[in-house]
Structures are given as structure tokens and as C-alpha cells.
Design an enzyme around this catalytic site. Structure first.
Site, short mmCIF file in Angstrom:
data_model
loop_
_atom_site.label_atom_id
_atom_site.label_comp_id
_atom_site.label_asym_id
_atom_site.label_seq_id
_atom_site.Cartn_x
_atom_site.Cartn_y
_atom_site.Cartn_z
N GLY A 95 0.87 -1.34 -0.02
CA GLY A 95 -0.09 0.11 -0.04
C GLY A 95 0.85 1.19 0.06
CG ASN B 32 1.43 3.65 -5.60
OD1 ASN B 32 2.05 4.65 -6.21
ND2 ASN B 32 2.05 2.44 -6.05
NE ARG C 141 -8.52 -11.82 -7.06
CZ ARG C 141 -8.14 -13.16 -7.37
NH1 ARG C 141 -6.90 -13.36 -7.18
NH2 ARG C 141 -9.39 -14.00 -8.20
CG LEU D 102 -11.83 -5.32 -10.77
CD1 LEU D 102 -11.71 -3.85 -10.47
CD2 LEU D 102 -12.51 -6.00 -9.57
CG ASN E 55 -4.98 0.19 -12.22
OD1 ASN E 55 -4.67 -0.26 -10.91
ND2 ASN E 55 -4.34 -0.45 -12.99
CG HIS F 32 0.07 -1.15 -15.61
ND1 HIS F 32 -0.15 -2.51 -14.93
CD2 HIS F 32 0.85 -1.64 -16.67
CE1 HIS F 32 0.41 -3.30 -15.54
NE2 HIS F 32 1.12 -2.93 -16.56
CB SER G 165 0.55 4.20 -17.05
OG SER G 165 1.66 3.94 -18.20
CG LEU H 152 -5.24 -6.59 -17.53
CD1 LEU H 152 -5.80 -6.60 -16.41
CD2 LEU H 152 -4.51 -8.20 -17.57
CG ASP H 153 -3.22 -3.40 -17.03
OD1 ASP H 153 -3.62 -2.90 -15.79
OD2 ASP H 153 -2.42 -4.44 -16.89
CD GLU I 260 4.24 2.40 -9.35
OE1 GLU I 260 3.21 2.21 -8.74
OE2 GLU I 260 4.93 1.41 -9.71
C1 GAR Z 1 2.80 -0.93 -7.60
O1 GAR Z 1 4.17 -0.96 -8.51
C2 GAR Z 1 1.80 -0.95 -8.72
O2 GAR Z 1 1.78 -0.26 -9.71
C3 GAR Z 1 1.57 -2.34 -9.05
O3 GAR Z 1 1.77 -2.73 -7.76
C4 GAR Z 1 2.72 -2.10 -6.87
C5 GAR Z 1 1.84 -1.85 -5.64
O4 GAR Z 1 2.68 -1.20 -4.62
N1 GAR Z 1 0.43 -2.57 -9.53
C6 GAR Z 1 0.31 -3.44 -10.53
O5 GAR Z 1 1.27 -3.93 -10.90
C7 GAR Z 1 -1.41 -3.56 -11.24
N2 GAR Z 1 -1.20 -4.43 -12.22
P1 GAR Z 1 2.17 -0.59 -3.35
O6 GAR Z 1 1.26 -1.86 -2.73
O7 GAR Z 1 3.35 -0.31 -2.61
O8 GAR Z 1 1.44 0.63 -3.91
#
Ligand code: GAR
Length: 194
Positions: free
Chosen positions: A13, A15, A92, A94, A108, A110, A137, A145-146, A175
Site C-alpha cells: 500500500g 501508493n 484482482r 475485475l 488504476n 500500472h 501510467s 485489462l490495463d 508512481e
Molecule cells: C505498484 O508498483 C503498482 O504499480 C503495481 O503494484 C505495486 C503496488 O505497490 N500494480 C500493478 O502491478 C497492477 N497491475 P504498493 O502496494 O506499494 O502501492
């Protein structure tokens, strides 16, 4: 009017923390819920320690029944009445039925320069392809998806000795800058349209 933001996570978590920290002062939105598909997600503890309501809907309880999982997730979200949902490391996939309900309100992040490297293992794939840059992004979440409209991107160079881990760490720093910026713009535009 203050917009209500729910954040969906699956793991640490980081982000989510940056999004929560950003929603202060004259920001048009406030966090109202952090929810996870994994009750053990470290991010839930972090959110609770910041005073945010938390919830979990363990997808494993539904044994592959996506519809049943999403029905419960939908109920948890409906109770929080969010104007915007931010997926932040929510792992997940969706269904179109679920994303359709929140279309135009769901973001989202990515870890790739979409449309490159949708799905998993983005950093390893960028290195393997011999790319000289990578990044992240933020996009609107749609049934593809994405694949929804891209709202912002940040780039980082790929260095000759990068591993997927070192690259991921450098992208994550971006990010943390990008997502709060895009959320703020998105929320300001939403307020203007109301
Ligand atoms: C982040 O790098 C995010 O971009 C990625 O998971 C990580 C979560 O980190 N998301 C994906 O790959 C979605 N397809 P965090 O829990 O520390 O924010």
C-alpha cells in the site's frame, strides 16, 4: 463539495499512503475507505494507523466465483459512497460488469508505459526487450485489462545494470509522485463538471 475516495489495495500500500497523504488542505477529495482482497495486506494496517476506515473481502472465500466476490466488494464500496475509486496495487482482475458500474470514476496505476506491458512482470519484460526507458501510467479502469484512457505517465531510464528489482524501486518513486498528481486533477475536473 468534498469528493469521497475509496482505495483498493492488495499488498503493502505505498501508493495508497501517498494518495491518502495528498488529500489534505484545499484538495477537493478525502479518503473514506481502504479495502483489500487480502485481509493480511500490510497496507490495511497502515491505513488504519492513519485513521482511515478499512475493509477486506477475501477473494479466496469465493473459490474462483468472481461474480460472488465482486458482489460483496460492491456492497462494501456502496456503503462508503465513493465518488472515485483508486486501484493502487490491487491485483484482482475485475469483470466488465463491475468495471461498467464504476466507469469514469475508477483509476488504476500500472508499472509500465502503457500500452506496453499490460499484465504482470512489467519491469523484467522491459529489460528483456532492451528498452532504454520504463515508467508508470495512471489510467481510467475499463473492462479491458490495463487498457482504459491514460491520464498521466512518468518515465525513468533503464540503466545497463538494472535488475527487475532495482528498476521497480526507481519506478515506484515516480508512481508516488504521479498518482497523487493525477488524482488531484481528476477530482478537480469532476468538481467542475458538477
Ligand atoms: C505498484 O508498483 C503498482 O504499480 C503495481 O503494484 C505495486 C503496488 O505497490 N500494480 C500493478 O502491478 C497492477 N497491475 P504498493 O502496494 O506499494 O502501492
Amino acid at each position: 463539495m468534498t469528493l469521497r475516495v475509496a482505495i483498493l489495495i492488495s499488498g503493502g500500500g505505498s501508493n495508497m499512503v501517498k494518495l491518502v497523504e495528498s488529500m489534505t488542505g484545499d484538495h477537493p477529495a478525502r479518503p473514506v475507505l481502504v479495502a483489500s482482497n487480502d485481509p493480511d495486506a500490510k497496507g490495511l494496517e497502515r491505513a488504519a494507523s492513519m485513521g482511515i476506515a478499512v475493509a477486506s473481502v477475501d477473494h479466496r472465500r469465493f473459490g474462483g466465483d468472481r461474480h460472488a466476490f465482486e458482489t460483496e466488494l460492491q456492497a462494501v464500496l456502496d456503503a462508503a459512497k465513493p465518488d472515485i475509486i483508486c486501484c493502487a496495487g490491487f491485483m484482482r482482475i475485475l469483470t466488465a460488469e463491475f468495471t461498467g458500474k464504476w466507469q469514469g470514476k475508477m483509476l488504476n496505476i500500472h508499472p509500465s508505459l502503457l500500452p506496453k506491458y499490460k499484465g504482470l512482470n512489467t519491469h523484467a519484460r522491459a529489460i528483456e526487450a532492451g528498452d532504454d526507458e520504463a515508467g508508470c501510467s495512471v489510467h481510467e479502469l475499463t473492462a479491458e485489462l490495463d487498457g482504459g484512457p491514460i491520464l498521466g505517465q512518468s518515465r525513468v531510464p533503464i540503466l545497463p545494470d538494472d535488475t527487475p528489482e532495482t528498476l521497480a524501486a526507481r519506478v515506484l518513486v515516480e508512481e508516488h509522485r504521479l498518482y497523487p498528481r493525477v488524482l488531484r486533477n481528476f477530482a478537480e475536473e469532476m468538481v467542475q463538471k458538477q
